[in-house]
Design a protein around this motif. Structure first.
Motif, mmCIF file in Angstrom:
data_model
loop_
_atom_site.group_PDB
_atom_site.id
_atom_site.type_symbol
_atom_site.label_atom_id
_atom_site.label_comp_id
_atom_site.label_asym_id
_atom_site.label_seq_id
_atom_site.Cartn_x
_atom_site.Cartn_y
_atom_site.Cartn_z
ATOM 1 N N LEU A 22 -81.051 -7.322 44.906
ATOM 2 C CA LEU A 22 -81.304 -8.025 43.908
ATOM 3 C C LEU A 22 -82.935 -7.909 43.225
ATOM 4 O O LEU A 22 -83.607 -7.852 44.036
ATOM 5 C CB LEU A 22 -80.965 -9.525 44.028
ATOM 6 N N PRO A 23 -83.212 -7.983 41.797
ATOM 7 C CA PRO A 23 -84.495 -7.933 41.733
ATOM 8 C C PRO A 23 -85.567 -9.110 42.193
ATOM 9 O O PRO A 23 -84.786 -10.264 42.524
ATOM 10 C CB PRO A 23 -84.564 -8.170 40.021
ATOM 11 N N GLY A 24 -86.579 -8.767 42.660
ATOM 12 C CA GLY A 24 -87.696 -9.587 43.249
ATOM 13 C C GLY A 24 -87.464 -9.534 44.979
ATOM 14 O O GLY A 24 -88.473 -10.250 45.693
ATOM 15 N N VAL A 25 -86.318 -8.862 45.470
ATOM 16 C CA VAL A 25 -86.317 -8.834 46.885
ATOM 17 C C VAL A 25 -87.603 -7.598 47.330
ATOM 18 O O VAL A 25 -87.611 -6.644 46.716
ATOM 19 C CB VAL A 25 -84.974 -8.149 47.450
ATOM 20 N N ALA A 26 -88.058 -8.228 48.508
ATOM 21 C CA ALA A 26 -89.107 -7.151 48.875
ATOM 22 C C ALA A 26 -88.556 -5.939 49.282
ATOM 23 O O ALA A 26 -87.672 -5.705 49.887
ATOM 24 C CB ALA A 26 -89.893 -7.599 50.222
ATOM 25 N N LEU A 27 -89.038 -4.696 48.727
ATOM 26 C CA LEU A 27 -88.512 -3.382 48.830
ATOM 27 C C LEU A 27 -89.561 -2.331 49.471
ATOM 28 O O LEU A 27 -89.284 -0.934 49.254
ATOM 29 C CB LEU A 27 -88.148 -3.149 47.355
ATOM 30 N N SER A 28 -90.710 -2.803 50.026
ATOM 31 C CA SER A 28 -91.612 -1.962 50.551
ATOM 32 C C SER A 28 -91.260 -0.931 51.430
ATOM 33 O O SER A 28 -91.619 0.317 51.281
ATOM 34 C CB SER A 28 -92.755 -2.640 51.219
ATOM 35 N N GLY A 29 -90.094 -1.160 52.264
ATOM 36 C CA GLY A 29 -89.935 -0.068 53.184
ATOM 37 C C GLY A 29 -88.741 0.754 52.750
ATOM 38 O O GLY A 29 -88.822 1.776 53.052
ATOM 39 N N VAL A 30 -88.158 0.318 51.840
ATOM 40 C CA VAL A 30 -87.113 1.462 50.822
ATOM 41 C C VAL A 30 -88.045 2.341 50.171
ATOM 42 O O VAL A 30 -87.915 3.414 50.027
ATOM 43 C CB VAL A 30 -86.385 0.550 49.825
ATOM 44 N N LEU A 31 -89.093 1.802 49.450
ATOM 45 C CA LEU A 31 -89.938 2.450 48.795
ATOM 46 C C LEU A 31 -90.619 3.755 49.324
ATOM 47 O O LEU A 31 -90.760 4.882 49.159
ATOM 48 C CB LEU A 31 -90.861 1.877 47.830
ATOM 49 N N SER A 32 -90.825 3.476 50.672
ATOM 50 C CA SER A 32 -91.573 4.474 51.477
ATOM 51 C C SER A 32 -90.544 5.591 52.147
ATOM 52 O O SER A 32 -90.938 6.641 52.503
ATOM 53 C CB SER A 32 -92.144 3.775 52.847
ATOM 54 N N THR A 33 -89.017 5.340 52.035
ATOM 55 C CA THR A 33 -88.131 6.410 52.508
ATOM 56 C C THR A 33 -87.088 6.678 51.425
ATOM 57 O O THR A 33 -86.382 7.480 51.620
ATOM 58 C CB THR A 33 -87.584 5.876 53.812
ATOM 59 N N GLY A 34 -87.307 6.065 50.200
ATOM 60 C CA GLY A 34 -85.993 6.340 49.349
ATOM 61 C C GLY A 34 -86.488 6.271 47.958
ATOM 62 O O GLY A 34 -87.769 6.188 47.420
ATOM 63 N N ASN A 35 -85.531 5.672 47.017
ATOM 64 C CA ASN A 35 -85.709 5.451 45.500
ATOM 65 C C ASN A 35 -85.437 4.082 45.289
ATOM 66 O O ASN A 35 -84.191 3.665 45.632
ATOM 67 C CB ASN A 35 -84.949 6.265 44.924
ATOM 68 N N ALA A 36 -85.991 3.400 44.424
ATOM 69 C CA ALA A 36 -85.523 2.018 43.873
ATOM 70 C C ALA A 36 -85.511 2.038 42.444
ATOM 71 O O ALA A 36 -86.599 2.256 41.744
ATOM 72 C CB ALA A 36 -86.333 0.942 44.534
ATOM 73 N N LEU A 37 -84.355 2.188 41.735
ATOM 74 C CA LEU A 37 -84.270 2.429 40.532
ATOM 75 C C LEU A 37 -83.367 1.380 39.855
ATOM 76 O O LEU A 37 -82.478 0.550 40.050
ATOM 77 C CB LEU A 37 -83.143 3.707 40.229
ATOM 78 N N PRO A 38 -84.267 0.467 38.487
ATOM 79 C CA PRO A 38 -83.825 -0.483 37.869
ATOM 80 C C PRO A 38 -82.408 -0.059 37.544
ATOM 81 O O PRO A 38 -82.363 1.028 36.779
ATOM 82 C CB PRO A 38 -84.797 -0.953 36.962
ATOM 83 N N ALA A 39 -81.464 -1.050 37.477
ATOM 84 C CA ALA A 39 -79.874 -0.563 36.868
ATOM 85 C C ALA A 39 -79.240 -1.863 36.577
ATOM 86 O O ALA A 39 -79.877 -3.149 36.774
ATOM 87 C CB ALA A 39 -79.107 -0.078 38.239
ATOM 88 N N THR A 40 -78.339 -1.454 35.773
ATOM 89 C CA THR A 40 -77.387 -2.784 35.207
ATOM 90 C C THR A 40 -76.024 -2.524 35.801
ATOM 91 O O THR A 40 -75.691 -1.433 35.771
ATOM 92 C CB THR A 40 -77.402 -2.926 33.559
ATOM 93 N N LEU A 41 -75.490 -3.596 36.510
ATOM 94 C CA LEU A 41 -74.184 -3.464 36.994
ATOM 95 C C LEU A 41 -73.076 -3.542 36.161
ATOM 96 O O LEU A 41 -73.010 -4.538 35.282
ATOM 97 C CB LEU A 41 -74.092 -4.570 38.178
ATOM 98 N N ARG A 42 -72.373 -2.501 35.842
ATOM 99 C CA ARG A 42 -71.342 -2.249 34.687
ATOM 100 C C ARG A 42 -69.982 -2.912 35.131
ATOM 101 O O ARG A 42 -69.303 -3.565 34.441
ATOM 102 C CB ARG A 42 -71.451 -0.909 34.369
ATOM 103 N N ALA A 43 -69.642 -2.730 36.387
ATOM 104 C CA ALA A 43 -68.469 -2.902 36.947
ATOM 105 C C ALA A 43 -68.367 -3.181 38.572
ATOM 106 O O ALA A 43 -69.288 -2.546 38.978
ATOM 107 C CB ALA A 43 -67.259 -1.841 36.371
ATOM 108 N N VAL A 44 -67.294 -3.946 38.981
ATOM 109 C CA VAL A 44 -67.300 -4.006 40.390
ATOM 110 C C VAL A 44 -65.808 -3.350 40.613
ATOM 111 O O VAL A 44 -64.919 -4.338 39.849
ATOM 112 C CB VAL A 44 -67.371 -5.291 40.955
ATOM 113 N N GLU A 45 -65.601 -2.376 41.027
ATOM 114 C CA GLU A 45 -63.988 -1.832 41.201
ATOM 115 C C GLU A 45 -63.465 -1.854 42.603
ATOM 116 O O GLU A 45 -64.026 -1.191 43.547
ATOM 117 C CB GLU A 45 -64.005 -0.318 40.652
ATOM 118 N N ARG A 46 -62.570 -2.558 42.944
ATOM 119 C CA ARG A 46 -62.053 -2.754 44.477
ATOM 120 C C ARG A 46 -61.495 -1.501 44.670
ATOM 121 O O ARG A 46 -60.727 -0.793 44.049
ATOM 122 C CB ARG A 46 -60.923 -3.761 44.334
ATOM 123 N N ARG A 47 -61.599 -0.944 46.016
ATOM 124 C CA ARG A 47 -60.949 0.105 46.708
ATOM 125 C C ARG A 47 -60.839 -0.337 48.038
ATOM 126 O O ARG A 47 -61.168 -0.389 48.923
ATOM 127 C CB ARG A 47 -62.250 0.965 46.878
#
Length: 360
Positions: free
Chosen positions: A287-312
């Protein structure tokens, strides 16, 4: 445009398939025994179907309703098989010139020197097939097919007989062929990485039937196709280009329509287009506002919009995420969806692993 509509039976196997292949590379993808090679044989004129039509640029090659069946030599379709099928007593140069001799008089197409350069065959011209590796043999077979100046190039699992290093040797030449030769191709494979790297159009086949057909990126973003979505490496294929290199960190920066991704090192010049498979299991959300410093050092954090939740199944969901103009899929647990209170239309952050996104 290649148009195919076929009905045929081979013993207990029933083929009933129809699709249209626009210019570019059309990949027939599916498990062994799904009918891919039978379709290719019907297009080449090596199989006479019980019923159906095959047309290239509007001209019928096969039309059972009208009694049309052009023999293979009149179709101008060049076929490359799993084995190169080179003449063992001829040099590479002579094998290539055999293809040139089979070209129709006055037919347009690449010349001998152009094909040799395109496929990197300069150092092999005096050798005979016995002194070639498997990958080299397939490159010569491709060159011979090109020099026949066909209207359509048919490739029946041309890399299936090669080990992984030889496959990786030949794939860049197939990409160059796609990008520079301008020749429509129908390509059979059951290897998803080959489809990712080569396909403009993807045709999914199972049990003799077409389950779906369309642009590669569109089909990989669908979750209703078990042939793709049920795989452990299910995910979308993004068109990217190399924006920067960070050799000290072992990372390559790729721009795509919607953002930038840091991925494990790719040996490629700046600006080179690449296709990237972003696997759904390697995408998480926060969720926006969550601390992401660890993620940013090892990966990618991209702003997004959730369009659908599809059960599998009972435990998992696919999240469909809009990142700019692009779509990403994330495979998460239903518990995570409930815990985060995820719902369509919500702003989220897509977290993509930097080292596990695979090149298409």
């Amino acid at each position: 445009m290649l148009e195919v509509s076929l009905r045929h039976r081979l013993g207990a196997f029933a083929l009933e398939a129809a699709f249209a292949a626009p210019p570019g590379v059309t990949v027939l993808f599916g498990p062994s025994g799904s009918g891919k090679s039978s379709i290719l044989a019907a297009v080449a004129g090596l199989l006479r179907p019980a019923a159906g039509r095959v047309a290239l640029d509007g001209a019928p090659l096969t039309d059972t309703a009208r009694g049309v069946f052009l023999p293979p030599e009149r179709r101008r379709c060049a076929t490359v098989f799993q084995e190169g099928r080179l003449f063992p007593h001829l040099s590479v140069a002579s094998n290539l010139r055999y293809g040139l001799r089979r070209a129709p008089r006055g037919a347009a197409g690449p010349g001998f020197a152009e094909v040799v350069a395109l496929l990197g065959l300069e150092a092999l011209l005096e050798r005979r097939p016995a002194r070639l590796s498997g990958g080299e043999k397939q490159r010569v077979a491709l060159g011979r097919a090109l020099l026949a100046r066909p209207r359509l190039l048919l490739l029946d699992e041309p890399l299936a007989a090669l080990d992984a290093p030889r496959r990786q040797e030949v794939l860049p030449f197939l990409e160059a062929l796609r990008d520079r030769a301008g020749l429509p191709m129908l390509y059979v494979t059951h290897a998803l990485d080959e489809a990712d790297r080569l396909a403009d159009t993807l045709v999914l086949l199972e049990a003799g039937q077409v389950r779906a057909a369309g642009p590669l990126a569109a089909l990989t973003a669908r979750t209703d196709l078990p042939l793709l979505a049920a795989r452990r490496d299910a995910g979308v294929v993004l068109p990217c280009h190399v924006a920067a290199q960070d050799p000290a960190a072992g990372l390559t920066l790729l721009d795509f329509p919607g953002g930038r991704l840091r991925v494990s090192w790719r040996e490629a010049p700046l600006g080179q287009p690449l296709r990237l498979r972003v696997r759904a299991r390697d995408v998480a959300v926060a969720l926006p506002g969550v601390a992401l410093s660890g993620v940013l050092s090892t990966g990618n954090a991209l702003p997004a919009t959730l369009r659908a939740v599809e059960r599998r199944g009972d435990a998992e969901c696919f999240l469909r995420l809009a990142v700019g103009e692009s779509t990403l899929l994330a495979r998460v647990t239903r518990e995570a969806v409930a815990r985060l209170g995820l719902r369509p239309g919500q702003a989220v952050v897509a977290l993509v692993s930097a080292v596990s996104a695979g090149q298409g």
